[in-house]
Design an enzyme around this catalytic site. Sequence first.
Site: not given
Ligand code: ZN
Length: 293
Positions: A111, A148, A150, A229
């Site tokens: 991120h 991931d 996200h 995740d």
């Molecule tokens: Zn994540």
Amino acid sequence: MGAHHPEQPARLSAIQDQLIASGLDSVLTRFEAPLATDEQLARVHPQDYVRAIRDIAPSAGTVHLDPDTAMNPHSLQAALRAAGAAVLAVDLVMQDKVKSAFCAVRPPGHHACRARPMGFCIFNNVAVAARHALHAHGLERVAIIDFDVHHGNGTEDIFEGDDHVLMASIFQHPFYPYSGTDNPAPNMVNVPLAAGAGGKELRSAVTSAWLPALEDFRPELVVFSAGFDAHTEDDMAMLRFTDADYAWVTEQVKAVADRHAKGRMVSMLEGGYALGALGRSAVQHIKVLGGLN
Ligand SMILES: [Zn+2]
């Protein structure tokens, strides 16, 4: 990140415990992560940004860089070593000293944008790996694989429109950070998945979107943003991947790496907060990376 935060030191011991329990630990070679240099970070982040992070790092207490991202007196060292692990892993793989490498690092990185920390991330570790391979080892094409849960908005911010990097990602959408549904440039292969999607949707996305793009691109090195995740036991999000799905997706990408990149793979830990699932899934991933499955 503070007490009772899911991005916690126990994540790395959970991976270590499962490496021992699975017997994998005894066949791995370990390396201590060095500190990344400002020159290595500056290939990704503006020098002003790196300086600002160094300046804000506290000698006591905690400072928040954004609502999700904090630093304590140890965070700067950890972030520099996470990025330094990326550099060392690329060097080892490119010098043929190891076939592939997994970096059990915190904080995660995907991120972190060019000039903005975000979502537990300070420096973008996979971006540091990719740029090091391009600049220090003279590669032309590096693929980044991000599974991931996200979207890796920081990695996209850094590489969109960069012909030397292909980013293939899969993530829950709509979900934090609410990006990634539009492919902003031809080198971004984003596959958003609805809450509840699992192994079937993963297989379809990888087969129909990732693999054709990777075959066309012919990467000389593959770098993973390995977040765990999206596991069904992880309550950070709502995808339903299993331990075996992480082995499967790694096998698919390894086949591409074997064909085009002499098998060279570097994997950086991103998310994964259900400690048992994180440890088991990381072991599945590492087994395939090392050709030990
Ligand atoms: Zn994540």
